[in-house]
Design a protein around this motif. Sequence first.
Motif, PDB file in Angstrom:
ATOM      1  N   SER A  33       0.834  -1.172   0.000  1.00 48.09           N
ATOM      2  CA  SER A  33      -0.025   0.148   0.105  1.00 48.09           C
ATOM      3  C   SER A  33       0.991   1.029   0.081  1.00 48.09           C
ATOM      4  O   SER A  33       2.118   1.094   0.322  1.00 48.09           O
ATOM      5  CB  SER A  33      -0.712   0.165   1.177  1.00 48.09           C
ATOM      6  OG  SER A  33      -0.323   0.145   2.395  1.00 48.09           O
ATOM      7  N   ALA A  34       0.212   2.289  -0.248  1.00 45.84           N
ATOM      8  CA  ALA A  34       1.182   3.834  -0.437  1.00 45.84           C
ATOM      9  C   ALA A  34       1.672   3.967   0.862  1.00 45.84           C
ATOM     10  O   ALA A  34       2.871   4.317   0.797  1.00 45.84           O
ATOM     11  CB  ALA A  34       0.265   4.871  -1.172  1.00 45.84           C
ATOM     12  N   ILE A  35       1.042   3.818   1.905  1.00 48.58           N
ATOM     13  CA  ILE A  35       1.577   4.292   3.317  1.00 48.58           C
ATOM     14  C   ILE A  35       2.681   3.590   3.567  1.00 48.58           C
ATOM     15  O   ILE A  35       3.656   3.770   4.184  1.00 48.58           O
ATOM     16  CB  ILE A  35       0.449   4.246   4.232  1.00 48.58           C
ATOM     17  CG1 ILE A  35       0.884   5.007   5.685  1.00 48.58           C
ATOM     18  CG2 ILE A  35      -0.165   3.103   4.527  1.00 48.58           C
ATOM     19  CD1 ILE A  35       0.959   6.634   5.593  1.00 48.58           C
ATOM     20  N   ASN A  36       2.696   1.839   3.311  1.00 49.67           N
ATOM     21  CA  ASN A  36       3.622   1.116   3.681  1.00 49.67           C
ATOM     22  C   ASN A  36       5.123   1.266   3.075  1.00 49.67           C
ATOM     23  O   ASN A  36       5.955   1.480   3.316  1.00 49.67           O
ATOM     24  CB  ASN A  36       3.286  -0.335   3.334  1.00 49.67           C
ATOM     25  CG  ASN A  36       2.264  -0.902   4.731  1.00 49.67           C
ATOM     26  OD1 ASN A  36       1.968  -0.203   5.402  1.00 49.67           O
ATOM     27  ND2 ASN A  36       1.890  -2.060   4.188  1.00 49.67           N
ATOM     28  N   GLY A  37       4.858   1.534   1.836  1.00 46.76           N
ATOM     29  CA  GLY A  37       5.746   2.132   0.719  1.00 46.76           C
ATOM     30  C   GLY A  37       6.500   3.237   1.317  1.00 46.76           C
ATOM     31  O   GLY A  37       7.655   3.504   1.269  1.00 46.76           O
ATOM     32  N   LEU A  38       5.678   4.497   1.553  1.00 43.72           N
ATOM     33  CA  LEU A  38       6.205   5.577   2.093  1.00 43.72           C
ATOM     34  C   LEU A  38       6.970   5.342   3.390  1.00 43.72           C
ATOM     35  O   LEU A  38       8.272   5.785   3.510  1.00 43.72           O
ATOM     36  CB  LEU A  38       5.198   6.794   2.155  1.00 43.72           C
ATOM     37  CG  LEU A  38       5.408   7.985   2.734  1.00 43.72           C
ATOM     38  CD1 LEU A  38       6.371   8.753   1.954  1.00 43.72           C
ATOM     39  CD2 LEU A  38       4.204   8.652   3.264  1.00 43.72           C
ATOM     40  N   SER A  39       6.613   4.706   4.434  1.00 42.90           N
ATOM     41  CA  SER A  39       7.199   4.608   5.637  1.00 42.90           C
ATOM     42  C   SER A  39       8.600   3.570   5.506  1.00 42.90           C
ATOM     43  O   SER A  39       9.549   4.091   6.066  1.00 42.90           O
ATOM     44  CB  SER A  39       6.189   3.664   6.519  1.00 42.90           C
ATOM     45  OG  SER A  39       4.784   3.944   6.537  1.00 42.90           O
ATOM     46  N   MET A  40       8.283   2.661   4.547  1.00 49.34           N
ATOM     47  CA  MET A  40       9.615   1.993   4.456  1.00 49.34           C
ATOM     48  C   MET A  40      10.726   2.752   3.665  1.00 49.34           C
ATOM     49  O   MET A  40      12.041   2.921   4.191  1.00 49.34           O
ATOM     50  CB  MET A  40       9.399   0.824   3.310  1.00 49.34           C
ATOM     51  CG  MET A  40      10.567  -0.181   3.287  1.00 49.34           C
ATOM     52  SD  MET A  40      10.929  -1.059   4.915  1.00 49.34           S
ATOM     53  CE  MET A  40      12.555  -1.415   4.521  1.00 49.34           C
TER      54      MET A  40
END
Lengths: 194, 186
Positions: A33-40
């Motif tokens: 998901s976008a938020i997981n990619g951004l956090s990583m």
Amino acid sequence: MSKMQLITKGLVKDNPTFVLILGMCPTLATTTSAINGLSMGLATLFVLVLSNMAISLVAKVTPDKVHIPVYIVVIATFVTVLQLLMQAYTPGIYSALGVFIPLIVVNCIILGRAEAFACKHNVIDSALDGIGVGLGFVASLTVIGIVREILGSGSVFGWKFITGDGILAFIMAPGAFLVLGYLMVLFNKYLVKK
Amino acid sequence: MAAKSNLTNMAVVLAATCLICAAILGCVYAVTAAPIAETNANIQKAAIAAVLPEGVEVSEAVPVKVGGEDSEYYIGTKDGAPVAYAVKSTTSGFGGALTLMVGVTADGKVYNTSVLSHTETPGLGAKCTSDPAFTAQWKGFDTGTKILSVKKDGGDVDAITASTITSRAYTLAVKNAYEAVKGLAK
């Protein structure tokens, strides 16, 4: 190379994901998901900047034969610091990224920048290089995450615009490869000047 | 650039690096230990509160065997009489351990369930924490009239789409917790 170029080259010309093709494991695994990619991406950016700075400081006094163990210990320290901080202050993101936080230690982008750049440049340039490459990684992971989330779950950053499920394959591993492959083609065709 | 290697400087640099790094980690750990413990305690407390009826008093942890493994449970009492039990139950999901807090009322019904930790696939198995179609069915699941296994296996539990393994693990965790409470009543 000017200071500005150090930052911008990581975004397009030396983009770690689409051009250098480094760090594929977290890229494929955490962009569901976008938020997981951004956090990583942000977690990696944090470690990359700090380890680049530390390594540029110790490079001169590090004997040749032990430079890899020294770099790995430095990187592992920053990753553990990050892990403890996330566990304490952002437990939600920590549990979503799971095992991929400790695995930042073996992300080849970080060791790659240490070997190729930080050990030969001063602290400020190394920090800027870390920011540039890190931002490139953040941007790539976020874009992959957005595309996979739109196709796979029918939502953007958790905001759902369809009812029911999306195309489930895009949440799973095959979708990660497909999206990455197509984005890599588009990126290299339209953005990278040969 | 890099210094020439000899035994002395290699040993000194490696030892110094490890010492400094260990010191940094020690400091960060000391600072974050309290918030981490507090966060984990809050997650646990919220999970217990979610799976027990409102207004009960929650006891201290009591050790118990759940599904053959060491675990613990909490007794929810109202006016001195136990009305429900919150049981911590762990099974193997698709990606690793799946730990639930399961509330079982004294008359043998599942009151509610809550996920403490999991490593399921985001977007698929991880929906066991959020998909209302899956989570809502546990509220008041009557073990007297319904069978605790997924529909594919002949039970009455609606599985999550494309996540049968996670659903089975979840159901098994609830079942183990339920059996543990039944064992207590004897």
